[in-house]
Design a protein around this motif. Sequence first.
Motif, PDB file in Angstrom:
ATOM      1  N   PRO A  80      34.524  40.251  15.290  1.00  0.00           N
ATOM      2  CA  PRO A  80      34.071  38.900  15.645  1.00  0.00           C
ATOM      3  C   PRO A  80      34.587  37.896  14.619  1.00  0.00           C
ATOM      4  O   PRO A  80      34.998  38.276  13.517  1.00  0.00           O
ATOM      5  CB  PRO A  80      32.546  39.010  15.592  1.00  0.00           C
ATOM      6  N   MET A  97      32.834  31.799  18.289  1.00  0.00           N
ATOM      7  CA  MET A  97      32.037  32.992  18.542  1.00  0.00           C
ATOM      8  C   MET A  97      31.789  33.168  20.036  1.00  0.00           C
ATOM      9  O   MET A  97      31.850  34.281  20.565  1.00  0.00           O
ATOM     10  CB  MET A  97      30.709  32.889  17.786  1.00  0.00           C
ATOM     11  N   GLN A 126      26.947  38.167  12.961  1.00  0.00           N
ATOM     12  CA  GLN A 126      28.072  38.301  13.878  1.00  0.00           C
ATOM     13  C   GLN A 126      27.809  39.362  14.936  1.00  0.00           C
ATOM     14  O   GLN A 126      28.132  39.189  16.110  1.00  0.00           O
ATOM     15  CB  GLN A 126      29.339  38.668  13.100  1.00  0.00           C
ATOM     16  N   ALA A 130      27.438  39.130  19.071  1.00  0.00           N
ATOM     17  CA  ALA A 130      28.490  39.778  19.850  1.00  0.00           C
ATOM     18  C   ALA A 130      27.964  40.866  20.777  1.00  0.00           C
ATOM     19  O   ALA A 130      28.512  41.072  21.867  1.00  0.00           O
ATOM     20  CB  ALA A 130      29.535  40.370  18.898  1.00  0.00           C
TER      21      ALA A 130
END
Length: 423
Positions: A80, A97, A126, A130
């Motif tokens: 990510p 993102m 992150q 994700a």
Amino acid sequence: MVKNSRVSPVVVMSNGRITICFPFVGNSFGGSHVSATKLILALDRNIYRSLVVLHVEDGPVASYLKEKGIPFLVAPVGAPPLVREQGRSTVAHMISMARFVSGAIPSLVTFLKRHNVDILHTNDGQIHAAWSIPAQIAGARHVWHHRADPEAFGVNYLAPVLSHHIVAVSRFAKPCKPICNVDGKFAVVHSPFDVPLKTSDRTSARSGLIQELGCREDTLLLGYFGSIVSRKRPVAFVEAVAAFKEQHPDVPVMGLLFGAPNLREPKYDGKVKQRVEELGIGDAIRLMGFRQPIEPYIHAVDALLVPAVREPFGRTLIEAMYLGTPVVATRDGGNPEAIEDGVNGILVPPDRPESFVEPIYKLRNDPKFRENIVKAAEERAYASYGVDVHVNKITDIYDRLLGGRKSDDLNSHARLSRTSLGR
């Protein structure tokens, strides 16, 4: 067993066990990885199958996992976007993102389904962002383990909607402005701590460090342990040492910073060095760098200083309590949840480096006071922060999310054990 290699098309069967997936980016290493690793190693393998996944297969997390003997898979998509760097707007990072997540969703959903993942347990910003939507689509339950600021965007706006349970490392870290009420799916679970191995007594550990530094035996050794980032206030540590040196010029003192900059502020050590130069105390400060294992050095210093602000729950603070090293910490973040001022440590106002001077001097010159602090700290650490306590609380959450499946599996394994023993 899963090998340390790229994802194979062959599905790894869980053999009836509950599969917990732990994904990490892998490009940086910190206390969250230590805590998560302790949980992974302690889970009952008769009940749980830990599936560890890295986006970066040749980074520091991979090295640490290999050292601990923990196999891992490589994620089916790249890493990510990095955590927001200084100078880059929050909006720009969020757009980056979002683009990554939208593109990664199909691959991550397929991955989770292929490996029959029951629970996705994420541990950093992150990864939360994700993997949370793919977990929802794949039908996995999601545990969002929050180890950062209570005002963080993700835990306030994404976790309340996308996760099935939010775990925070302290009461301080609970989301403070959630988009909807999270009380029904929130728990505080302090990080797990093994009892540190005392490879030598304090006198020997201290003598070894004195010899490395080349300073006098009676030098007062003050320690800072953690990443060299602004939130942990390494500059304030330097200023505290300078204040002590100014108020007690007759006491030889050395301030030791153990740690390294991270991806958020890769050049912050330059600011620390600049402040040392401005204060003219180059002879009293040493940047010791990142060291592993760190326990011998925590054991060797005369006091641990924790100048950090908004620290959810520091690992080295608890490790120092186990090792008998007195702690002086800011009255901020999660520190007051571990330290009772004047009982098992000392609390001082945040962002006031000079406030460290009196407690340090008292610890040095009042042996009875120091002894009482150390004894109470050790007792608190042993009673509250063991790995077993952490694992039991986390697996209870797993059990609730799966509707009691852990209890059913425990009964099943007990029946199998009795049968195999002929009972």
